[in-house]
Each structure stands twice: as structure tokens, then as C-alpha cells.
Design a protein around this motif. Structure first.
Motif, mmCIF file in Angstrom:
data_model
loop_
_atom_site.group_PDB
_atom_site.id
_atom_site.type_symbol
_atom_site.label_atom_id
_atom_site.label_comp_id
_atom_site.label_asym_id
_atom_site.label_seq_id
_atom_site.Cartn_x
_atom_site.Cartn_y
_atom_site.Cartn_z
ATOM 1 N N MET A 175 -8.043 14.144 -6.777
ATOM 2 C CA MET A 175 -9.397 13.586 -6.762
ATOM 3 C C MET A 175 -10.406 14.642 -6.317
ATOM 4 N N TRP B 211 0.841 -1.194 0.000
ATOM 5 C CA TRP B 211 0.000 0.000 0.000
ATOM 6 C C TRP B 211 0.876 1.245 0.000
ATOM 7 N N PRO B 212 0.408 2.329 -0.628
ATOM 8 C CA PRO B 212 1.179 3.577 -0.572
ATOM 9 C C PRO B 212 1.085 4.205 0.817
ATOM 10 N N SER B 213 2.075 4.973 1.159
ATOM 11 C CA SER B 213 2.065 5.660 2.457
ATOM 12 C C SER B 213 1.065 6.823 2.390
ATOM 13 N N PRO B 214 0.625 7.320 3.551
ATOM 14 C CA PRO B 214 -0.284 8.472 3.538
ATOM 15 C C PRO B 214 0.311 9.675 2.801
ATOM 16 N N HIS C 223 -2.716 12.366 -4.729
ATOM 17 C CA HIS C 223 -3.857 11.695 -5.357
ATOM 18 C C HIS C 223 -5.172 12.187 -4.763
ATOM 19 N N LEU C 224 -5.185 12.386 -3.455
ATOM 20 C CA LEU C 224 -6.375 12.904 -2.793
ATOM 21 C C LEU C 224 -6.687 14.318 -3.273
ATOM 22 N N GLU D 294 2.294 9.541 0.247
ATOM 23 C CA GLU D 294 2.186 9.276 -1.191
ATOM 24 C C GLU D 294 0.757 9.449 -1.688
ATOM 25 N N MET D 295 -0.215 9.279 -0.793
ATOM 26 C CA MET D 295 -1.618 9.397 -1.192
ATOM 27 C C MET D 295 -2.105 10.836 -1.249
ATOM 28 N N LEU D 296 -1.418 11.768 -0.590
ATOM 29 C CA LEU D 296 -1.876 13.158 -0.539
ATOM 30 C C LEU D 296 -2.059 13.799 -1.914
#
Length: 78
Positions: free
Chosen positions: A34, A21-24, A30-31, A26-28
Motif C-alpha cells: 500500500m 482479522w489478520p494478524s499484524p 499489505h502495508l 499478515e498485514m505487513l
């Protein structure tokens, strides 16, 4: 798939490998992307409902005299 599940031949993973899973952090990005895309989509969807052919379904949304958060979800039942 339902038949496989009932017969017991379908194997569902019980343990998920969270190491992939990506780290938080790394997700920022993308969030953020989105949220921008979703906001643009909602703007154009709302704008489309102001077309004369669709406005009869949409006008209930604008009948609120005092805008509140729930009024944004008020629309025609069709």
C-alpha cells in the motif's frame, strides 16, 4: 437505510469478531504494498499537475523558498 435506522429495524453489530482479522504479521506485506502504491500515485499526480493546463493551479506549491513539510500541502483553492 436511514429509514430503517430511524424505525429501529436496522441491526448494527455491536460486538466485532476479531478472530477473523489478520494478524499484524499478515498485514505487513499489505502495508508495504500500500505504501509503494500510494507513493507511485502521489508521484504521478504531482507530475500531472506540471502539465501546462494544470500548472496554474499547482504553481503556488512551488512558491515556497524554504521547503517545509506543510508546503507540500499548499495548493490553489480550486
Amino acid at each position: 437505510f436511514v429509514a430503517m435506522f430511524i424505525s429501529g429495524t436496522a441491526k448494527l453489530p455491536i460486538v466485532m469478531d476479531m478472530s477473523s482479522w489478520p494478524s499484524p504479521l499478515e498485514m505487513l506485506p499489505h502495508l508495504a504494498i500500500m505504501m509503494v502504491v500510494e507513493d507511485i500515485y502521489n508521484f504521478f499526480a504531482h507530475w500531472a499537475f506540471h502539465h501546462p493546463l494544470l500548472y496554474r493551479f499547482h504553481k503556488e506549491h512551488h512558491e515556497y523558498k524554504h521547503p517545509i513539510p506543510m508546503s507540500s500541502w499548499h495548493f490553489h483553492y480550486v
